[in-house]
Write a protein that holds these residues in place. Structure first.
Motif, PDB file in Angstrom:
ATOM      1  N   VAL A   1      19.755   4.856  15.529  1.00  0.00           N
ATOM      2  CA  VAL A   1      19.229   6.264  16.180  1.00  0.00           C
ATOM      3  C   VAL A   1      17.960   6.610  15.750  1.00  0.00           C
ATOM      4  O   VAL A   1      17.762   6.553  14.452  1.00  0.00           O
ATOM      5  N   LEU A   2      17.146   6.786  16.779  1.00  0.00           N
ATOM      6  CA  LEU A   2      15.733   6.895  16.421  1.00  0.00           C
ATOM      7  C   LEU A   2      15.167   8.108  17.099  1.00  0.00           C
ATOM      8  O   LEU A   2      15.168   8.043  18.416  1.00  0.00           O
ATOM      9  N   ASP A   3      14.600   8.897  16.225  1.00  0.00           N
ATOM     10  CA  ASP A   3      13.915  10.017  16.963  1.00  0.00           C
ATOM     11  C   ASP A   3      12.460   9.937  17.197  1.00  0.00           C
ATOM     12  O   ASP A   3      11.575   9.782  16.402  1.00  0.00           O
ATOM     13  N   GLU A   4      12.106   9.821  18.628  1.00  0.00           N
ATOM     14  CA  GLU A   4      10.609   9.611  19.066  1.00  0.00           C
ATOM     15  C   GLU A   4      10.201   8.418  18.318  1.00  0.00           C
ATOM     16  O   GLU A   4       9.089   8.631  17.569  1.00  0.00           O
ATOM     17  N   PRO A   5      10.656   7.149  18.219  1.00  0.00           N
ATOM     18  CA  PRO A   5      10.290   6.152  17.566  1.00  0.00           C
ATOM     19  C   PRO A   5       8.933   5.606  18.046  1.00  0.00           C
ATOM     20  O   PRO A   5       8.430   4.677  17.341  1.00  0.00           O
ATOM     21  N   LEU A   6       8.589   6.033  19.403  1.00  0.00           N
ATOM     22  CA  LEU A   6       7.302   5.268  19.854  1.00  0.00           C
ATOM     23  C   LEU A   6       5.890   6.088  19.725  1.00  0.00           C
ATOM     24  O   LEU A   6       4.942   5.486  20.127  1.00  0.00           O
ATOM     25  N   ASN A   7       6.247   7.190  19.097  1.00  0.00           N
ATOM     26  CA  ASN A   7       5.066   8.215  19.008  1.00  0.00           C
ATOM     27  C   ASN A   7       4.108   7.523  17.896  1.00  0.00           C
ATOM     28  O   ASN A   7       4.242   6.732  16.984  1.00  0.00           O
ATOM     29  N   GLY A   8       2.691   7.363  18.307  1.00  0.00           N
ATOM     30  CA  GLY A   8       1.748   6.966  17.424  1.00  0.00           C
ATOM     31  C   GLY A   8       1.477   5.537  17.593  1.00  0.00           C
ATOM     32  O   GLY A   8       0.684   5.085  16.614  1.00  0.00           O
ATOM     33  N   LEU A   9       2.237   4.671  18.154  1.00  0.00           N
ATOM     34  CA  LEU A   9       2.095   3.246  18.190  1.00  0.00           C
ATOM     35  C   LEU A   9       1.002   2.700  19.265  1.00  0.00           C
ATOM     36  O   LEU A   9       1.102   3.225  20.198  1.00  0.00           O
ATOM     37  N   ASP A  10       0.290   1.736  18.866  1.00  0.00           N
ATOM     38  CA  ASP A  10      -0.814   1.396  19.664  1.00  0.00           C
ATOM     39  C   ASP A  10       0.199   0.368  20.682  1.00  0.00           C
ATOM     40  O   ASP A  10       1.151  -0.039  20.412  1.00  0.00           O
ATOM     41  N   PRO A  11      -0.513   0.038  22.102  1.00  0.00           N
ATOM     42  CA  PRO A  11       0.033  -0.512  22.955  1.00  0.00           C
ATOM     43  C   PRO A  11       0.921  -1.908  22.574  1.00  0.00           C
ATOM     44  O   PRO A  11       2.054  -2.135  22.951  1.00  0.00           O
ATOM     45  N   LEU A  12       0.159  -2.625  21.806  1.00  0.00           N
ATOM     46  CA  LEU A  12       0.621  -3.976  21.115  1.00  0.00           C
ATOM     47  C   LEU A  12       2.105  -3.775  20.616  1.00  0.00           C
ATOM     48  O   LEU A  12       3.053  -4.581  20.807  1.00  0.00           O
ATOM     49  N   VAL A  13       1.827  -2.933  19.238  1.00  0.00           N
ATOM     50  CA  VAL A  13       2.967  -2.877  18.668  1.00  0.00           C
ATOM     51  C   VAL A  13       4.156  -1.941  19.400  1.00  0.00           C
ATOM     52  O   VAL A  13       5.408  -2.272  19.157  1.00  0.00           O
ATOM     53  N   ARG A  14       3.868  -0.955  20.316  1.00  0.00           N
ATOM     54  CA  ARG A  14       4.677  -0.469  21.213  1.00  0.00           C
ATOM     55  C   ARG A  14       5.598  -1.460  21.719  1.00  0.00           C
ATOM     56  O   ARG A  14       6.854  -1.463  21.803  1.00  0.00           O
ATOM     57  N   ALA A  15       4.913  -2.573  22.367  1.00  0.00           N
ATOM     58  CA  ALA A  15       5.490  -3.514  23.174  1.00  0.00           C
ATOM     59  C   ALA A  15       6.689  -4.192  22.282  1.00  0.00           C
ATOM     60  O   ALA A  15       7.629  -4.525  22.752  1.00  0.00           O
ATOM     61  N   GLU A  16       6.222  -4.526  20.905  1.00  0.00           N
ATOM     62  CA  GLU A  16       6.601  -5.267  20.081  1.00  0.00           C
ATOM     63  C   GLU A  16       8.121  -4.747  19.601  1.00  0.00           C
ATOM     64  O   GLU A  16       9.049  -5.029  19.528  1.00  0.00           O
ATOM     65  N   THR A  17       7.856  -3.175  19.556  1.00  0.00           N
ATOM     66  CA  THR A  17       9.055  -2.413  19.116  1.00  0.00           C
ATOM     67  C   THR A  17       9.890  -2.275  20.282  1.00  0.00           C
ATOM     68  O   THR A  17      11.254  -2.257  20.009  1.00  0.00           O
TER      69      THR A  17
ATOM     70  N   ARG B   1       1.019  -1.306  -0.010  1.00  0.00           N
ATOM     71  CA  ARG B   1       0.121   0.071   0.185  1.00  0.00           C
ATOM     72  C   ARG B   1       0.903   1.267   0.093  1.00  0.00           C
ATOM     73  O   ARG B   1       1.720   1.103   0.496  1.00  0.00           O
ATOM     74  N   LYS B   2       0.175   2.303  -0.430  1.00  0.00           N
ATOM     75  CA  LYS B   2       0.881   3.472  -0.537  1.00  0.00           C
ATOM     76  C   LYS B   2       1.114   4.194   0.883  1.00  0.00           C
ATOM     77  O   LYS B   2       0.348   4.222   1.834  1.00  0.00           O
ATOM     78  N   VAL B   3       2.318   4.733   1.266  1.00  0.00           N
ATOM     79  CA  VAL B   3       2.871   5.234   2.423  1.00  0.00           C
ATOM     80  C   VAL B   3       1.754   6.115   2.573  1.00  0.00           C
ATOM     81  O   VAL B   3       1.400   6.583   3.979  1.00  0.00           O
ATOM     82  N   ALA B   4       1.339   7.092   1.810  1.00  0.00           N
ATOM     83  CA  ALA B   4       0.317   8.289   1.748  1.00  0.00           C
ATOM     84  C   ALA B   4      -0.831   7.819   2.639  1.00  0.00           C
ATOM     85  O   ALA B   4      -1.668   8.558   3.294  1.00  0.00           O
ATOM     86  N   ALA B   5      -1.291   6.696   2.505  1.00  0.00           N
ATOM     87  CA  ALA B   5      -2.404   6.099   2.922  1.00  0.00           C
ATOM     88  C   ALA B   5      -2.037   5.455   4.437  1.00  0.00           C
ATOM     89  O   ALA B   5      -3.152   4.649   5.111  1.00  0.00           O
ATOM     90  N   TYR B   6      -0.948   5.425   4.833  1.00  0.00           N
ATOM     91  CA  TYR B   6      -0.621   4.816   6.214  1.00  0.00           C
ATOM     92  C   TYR B   6      -1.149   5.888   7.279  1.00  0.00           C
ATOM     93  O   TYR B   6      -1.204   7.092   7.043  1.00  0.00           O
ATOM     94  N   SER B   7      -1.620   5.166   8.522  1.00  0.00           N
ATOM     95  CA  SER B   7      -1.738   5.962   9.660  1.00  0.00           C
ATOM     96  C   SER B   7      -0.265   6.345  10.140  1.00  0.00           C
ATOM     97  O   SER B   7       0.610   5.989   9.690  1.00  0.00           O
ATOM     98  N   LYS B   8      -0.520   7.236  11.354  1.00  0.00           N
ATOM     99  CA  LYS B   8       0.775   8.017  11.887  1.00  0.00           C
ATOM    100  C   LYS B   8       1.529   6.691  12.432  1.00  0.00           C
ATOM    101  O   LYS B   8       2.836   6.690  12.169  1.00  0.00           O
ATOM    102  N   GLY B   9       1.017   5.624  13.094  1.00  0.00           N
ATOM    103  CA  GLY B   9       1.781   4.758  13.622  1.00  0.00           C
ATOM    104  C   GLY B   9       2.278   3.584  12.552  1.00  0.00           C
ATOM    105  O   GLY B   9       3.698   3.259  12.702  1.00  0.00           O
ATOM    106  N   MET B  10       1.507   3.418  11.465  1.00  0.00           N
ATOM    107  CA  MET B  10       2.281   2.734  10.262  1.00  0.00           C
ATOM    108  C   MET B  10       3.254   3.358   9.707  1.00  0.00           C
ATOM    109  O   MET B  10       4.425   2.884   9.405  1.00  0.00           O
TER     110      MET B  10
END
Length: 310
Positions: free
Chosen positions: A157-173, A130-139
């Motif tokens: 090196v990751l600038d604010e990498p957890l912003n916009g992630l739902d709890p499950l994806v946040r835990a996986e990240t 899918r096109k990135v333009a259609a992604y949500s903020k978390g995607m």
């Protein structure tokens, strides 16, 4: 054997007359290191210096023995994900990740295989075409992370990498970050969420006004800085009376009553004594509706670390 580290020695960066960072000296070992600071504190400048996107006006930097002034060599073992959307809006997630690998010199077949593996690691294969333009903020956050890890770097090196992630994806990240760290690699990230920083970080670097304020575990830093009181918000029905009782205690340094006289902000040098005092006050018949730490966010933490706003 010398442990690889990121070294900054007396590093300063100015944007015209605006200070980016000032005389920063750091030794960052492998593991998860979080840069914590309010907007404009210098976190992004520090990350851009480490990855060679900007160069210092003074001082020297080495990333695992390589100068960021040697970008081709540095970026072969470094992955950087900014907080800004970097993907062309017409590109799919797969195209965005694989294009980065082609720039590193991988063959089309290698880029295809590695891109799909990276997308799988961030749970994004279902949306890969899918096109990135259609992604949500978390995607969009996850596809930037996929591009950063696709070439299996030694330094992330990751600038604010957890912003916009739902709890499950946040835990996986977070688990992904820990996996990198457990392999002796660097994960340098920025965050404004102190609870997450406490849980995931091996080291925390507090930065404000372009300068390093403190290093170490946040709780340890706070406990060692006895001259800087902790802050608590209290909601209660008899605030004036409770405030007068608290102010007689040596560990309480300041109290500000709310305008509605149904609460107060209290500064204390001892969380333990403060907790015992509230227990006694409540036990003696003075109702206390709620108590909440007021310094559980970055801005409040900096307020007492650098003495601002008081």
């Amino acid at each position: 054997m010398i442990t690889p580290e990121i070294r900054l020695d007396e590093v300063s960066k100015f944007y015209g007359e605006v200070l980016g960072v000032n005389r920063v000296t750091l030794r960052i070992p492998p593991g998860i290191t979080s840069l914590v600071g309010p907007n404009g504190s210098g976190k992004t400048t520090l990350m851009n210096l480490i990855t060679g996107l900007v160069h210092p006006d003074r001082g020297t930097i080495e990333v695992r023995g390589i100068s960021p002034r040697n970008p081709e060599q540095l970026m072969r073992f470094t992955g950087y994900a900014t907080q800004y959307d970097a993907a062309p809006r017409g590109a799919t997630g797969y195209e965005f990740v694989s294009a980065g690998l082609l720039l590193y010199g991988y063959s089309s077949e290698e880029a295809r295989r590695m891109a799909w593996k990276a997308l799988e690691r961030v749970s994004l294969t279902d949306a890969a075409n899918r096109k990135v333009a259609a992604y949500s903020k978390g995607m969009r956050q996850r596809v930037r992370l996929a591009q950063a890890i696709a070439h299996d770097p030694e330094v992330l090196v990751l600038d604010e990498p957890l912003n916009g992630l739902d709890p499950l994806v946040r835990a996986e990240t977070i688990a992904l970050f820990r996996e990198f760290a457990n392999r002796g690699r660097h994960v340098v990230l920025s965050s404004h969420v102190l609870q997450e920083v406490d849980v995931i970080s091996d080291q925390v670097i507090l930065i404000a006004n372009g300068m390093i304020i403190a290093e170490g575990q946040i709780r340890g830093v706070r406990d060692e800085m006895h001259e800087h009181p902790s802050q608590f918000l209290i909601r209660c029905r008899d605030a004036s009376r409770i405030a007068s009782i608290l102010f007689e205690m040596d560990h309480v340094t300041e109290i500000k009553l709310h305008e509605d006289r149904l609460g107060m902000l209290v500064w204390t040098r001892s969380r333990q004594e403060f907790s015992r005092a509230l227990t006694r006050i409540a036990g003696n018949g003075s109702p206390i509706d709620s108590v909440m730490a007021a310094d559980e966010n970055v801005d409040a933490l900096y307020e007492y670390l650098i003495g601002g706003g008081r």
